[in-house]
Scaffold this motif. Sequence first.
Motif, PDB file in Angstrom:
ATOM      1  N   SER A 178      21.094  22.582 -48.138  1.00 24.82           N
ATOM      2  CA  SER A 178      20.284  23.739 -47.721  1.00 24.82           C
ATOM      3  C   SER A 178      20.807  24.377 -46.432  1.00 24.82           C
ATOM      4  N   ILE A 179      21.509  23.570 -45.616  1.00 27.09           N
ATOM      5  CA  ILE A 179      21.963  24.110 -44.335  1.00 27.09           C
ATOM      6  C   ILE A 179      23.374  24.693 -44.411  1.00 27.09           C
ATOM      7  N   VAL A 180      23.883  24.888 -45.618  1.00 23.54           N
ATOM      8  CA  VAL A 180      25.260  25.384 -45.770  1.00 23.54           C
ATOM      9  C   VAL A 180      25.369  26.814 -45.231  1.00 23.54           C
ATOM     10  N   GLU A 181      26.501  27.116 -44.624  1.00 21.21           N
ATOM     11  CA  GLU A 181      26.722  28.475 -44.105  1.00 21.21           C
ATOM     12  C   GLU A 181      27.136  29.415 -45.231  1.00 21.21           C
ATOM     13  N   ARG A 182      26.828  30.695 -45.034  1.00 20.63           N
ATOM     14  CA  ARG A 182      27.165  31.707 -46.024  1.00 20.63           C
ATOM     15  C   ARG A 182      28.663  32.047 -45.936  1.00 20.63           C
TER      16      ARG A 182
ATOM     17  N   VAL B 171      34.210  23.949 -33.361  1.00 21.77           N
ATOM     18  CA  VAL B 171      33.214  24.979 -33.694  1.00 21.77           C
ATOM     19  C   VAL B 171      32.232  24.398 -34.710  1.00 21.77           C
ATOM     20  N   SER B 172      31.006  24.187 -34.253  1.00 28.62           N
ATOM     21  CA  SER B 172      29.994  23.563 -35.106  1.00 28.62           C
ATOM     22  C   SER B 172      29.533  24.526 -36.197  1.00 28.62           C
ATOM     23  N   GLY B 173      29.287  23.990 -37.384  1.00 26.51           N
ATOM     24  CA  GLY B 173      28.777  24.795 -38.492  1.00 26.51           C
ATOM     25  C   GLY B 173      27.583  24.117 -39.121  1.00 26.51           C
ATOM     26  N   GLY B 174      27.249  24.484 -40.351  1.00 22.52           N
ATOM     27  CA  GLY B 174      26.167  23.834 -41.076  1.00 22.52           C
ATOM     28  C   GLY B 174      26.686  22.529 -41.655  1.00 22.52           C
ATOM     29  N   LEU B 175      27.498  22.628 -42.706  1.00 20.19           N
ATOM     30  CA  LEU B 175      28.151  21.459 -43.310  1.00 20.19           C
ATOM     31  C   LEU B 175      29.608  21.444 -42.852  1.00 20.19           C
TER      32      LEU B 175
ATOM     33  N   GLY C 209      29.261  19.152 -37.508  1.00 17.07           N
ATOM     34  CA  GLY C 209      28.360  20.140 -38.113  1.00 17.07           C
ATOM     35  C   GLY C 209      26.921  19.809 -37.780  1.00 17.07           C
ATOM     36  N   ASN C 210      25.989  20.646 -38.248  1.00 14.63           N
ATOM     37  CA  ASN C 210      24.565  20.384 -38.018  1.00 14.63           C
ATOM     38  C   ASN C 210      24.027  19.331 -38.977  1.00 14.63           C
ATOM     39  N   GLY C 211      24.478  19.379 -40.198  1.00 26.17           N
ATOM     40  CA  GLY C 211      23.913  18.505 -41.228  1.00 26.17           C
ATOM     41  C   GLY C 211      24.622  17.164 -41.284  1.00 26.17           C
TER      42      GLY C 211
END
Length: 581
Positions: free
Chosen positions: A423-427, A446-450, A561-563
């Motif tokens: 659900s936390i994947v970046e577009r 550089v932090s992202g979602g996944l 990443g965040n997730g």
Amino acid sequence: MALFYSTKLVYSLLLASLTLGYGVIELQASRHVQNVATYNQSLLSDDQPYRTAYHFQPLKNWMNVLSGPMIYRGIYHLFYQYNPIGDGSPDGPRVWGHSTSLDMVNWTPQPLTLQPQMVSNMNGSYTGSITILQGYKPAILFTGITPKNEQVQDLALPKDLSDPFLKEWVLVPQNPLMYPTLENNINASSFRDPTTAWMLPDGNWRVVIGSKIDRLGLALLFKSRDFINWVQVDHPLYSYDQTGMWECPDFFPVYRSGLPIGVDTSAIGPIVKHVLKISLDDTKHDVYTIGTYDTMRDAYVPDVGFENDSSLRYDYGKYYAAKTFYDSSKMQRILLSWVNESSSLEDDIKKGWSGIHAIPRRVWLDTSKKQLIQWPISEIELLRVNPVILPTQVLKGGSTIEILGITAAQADVELLFRIRDVSIVERFDASWTNPQLLCSQKGASVSGGLGPFGLLTLASKGLEEYTAVFFRIFKDYDNNRFVVLMCSDQSRSSLNPTPDKTTYGTFVNVDPTFDGLRLRTLIDHSIVESFASKGKNVITARVYPTLAIYDKAHLYAFNYGNGSVDITWLTAWSMRKANIA
Ligand SMILES: *[C@@H]1O[C@H](CO)[C@@H](O)[C@H](O)[C@H]1NC(C)=O
Ligand SMILES: *[C@@H]1O[C@H](CO)[C@@H](O)[C@H](O)[C@H]1NC(C)=O
Ligand SMILES: *[C@@H]1O[C@H](CO)[C@@H](O)[C@H](O)[C@H]1NC(C)=O
Ligand SMILES: *[C@@H]1O[C@H](CO)[C@@H](O)[C@H](O)[C@H]1NC(C)=O
Ligand SMILES: *[C@@H]1O[C@H](CO)[C@@H](O)[C@H](O)[C@H]1NC(C)=O
Ligand SMILES: CC(=O)N[C@H]1CO[C@H](CO)[C@@H](O)[C@@H]1O
């Protein structure tokens, strides 16, 4: 103790003149060529943190493109461009180094060969290939450089076929066999690197030579019945405009079925597809397409795309002028390549050597029939010792874990990540068409979602230095699919400011929610070779850490990443040193 010796050879040439399309080469009745006939065996300085332990490299000096790999009477042979003088600098005579092996891991040097012998290689012996004639006679076709610096194609044969090491090679008196003429409109500075020849049922050998006319890249095709008299076919095997010079072409069949085995270079028919690889001189990238060899027209027809810089690549990092051969003993096609240094010429001269070769890879067609799969030869696994197995665990966003108990500067690591929560994947943005650029914008920090999640290799204790190999997952909502980016980020690889630290990247065609993400990384002091998704994509990097050397190198798994992601499997091995004298 220095074991330096060199032999000065005097070649007497009685050739009066030789007519080539570009003019007449006049040669004195006798010409004295001073030549270093042996490897320079004086020892390197002791401080060698960048020498590799299990990648092929000569004892010292400059090496680049490999030539003529083959297996002959159970012995593997490898040749390469070598400059016997000048430490790590390319300036000097260009002859062939030669090594033999029983496993493609441990290598024994053989005498240098293809020294200047006649007009058509007086100014150097460049890259070439071996074809085994009639099943037992190896023949080297290579590019010779004339005293006018023209590129011509020469043939050399073993002096003594009963010597299994084939130490001595002799040029045939008919050389050059192929050369630029006014009729074929080939510039003598753009005519090089003959492939292994293949034979069609008409009994004629074919060979491809790299060339260009203006910006039109060319795979020139020549034919011969006897391997001595070659005629140029009236069309190239394949060509493509606006791509510049094509170096080191390679043309070979692969099983259409996707079986992970190889097939002889002359195989044709419905069970195979063909691969044309070229090395783009402009961008220094090895690109390939998969297609059909139309033997009626004697032409290659790629399935999709063209041979340009957007084409598929063997490797999305440093990997140039690769060449395959068919290993009949194991029914496998083996891919070998030069891996250039990323250090400055001054640093190369200081360390006394330049250039290594990648770990030989088995290569076959993916079952999708749209790309090749590459995997390190299994023999390299015999160097693995002391496996460290990480228990299955969650790698939380923003965390690192150190993998302890291995020689981190000399290791082989395999791991599998699984994704917990998409659900936390970046577009994904449709304008992101250049993965290398995307990796340099979204580097390891550089932090992202996944993601980014992966490995910090050749890392110093305080993480002042590391080479990060990682994944980052995006969702392409327009096409309802995940996009997996694989990166090798060298920007923090060394406190030394001079090496080239370009970040590399590629998109991996895999569904991360179904397959998970697999990574295998071979680490060897100054090289990090990473295979994603069981060999679908590969990135090779050269790095020169100043702190993370010898036993001061560390290895970490990380997730910035965040997730969270799961490490469901990780095994790391220390690697023994191979015998590469
Ligand atoms: C051999 O190597 C030594 C040490 O690197 C160097 O000083 C010497 O010049 C080399 N000799 C030749 C002929 O290149
Ligand atoms: C051949 O190519 C070289 C280098 O690209 C160029 O300098 C030379 O003018 C060309 N010669 C001919 C005859 O086109
Ligand atoms: C390069 O090849 C790709 C397909 O691989 C194609 O879409 C693109 O148009 C080509 N570019 C040029 C400049 O020919
Ligand atoms: C070798 O590496 C240097 C430094 O990164 C680069 O400038 C050069 O273009 C490379 N050459 C090839 C053939 O890859
Ligand atoms: C990561 O989490 C932070 C804090 O919740 C949020 O501000 C940021 O947008 C997230 N980044 C991504 C790429 O999802
Ligand atoms: C490597 C080598 O032998 N280079 C020579 C090639 O020919 C030119 C011109 O004849 C010489 O200047 C080079 O030294």
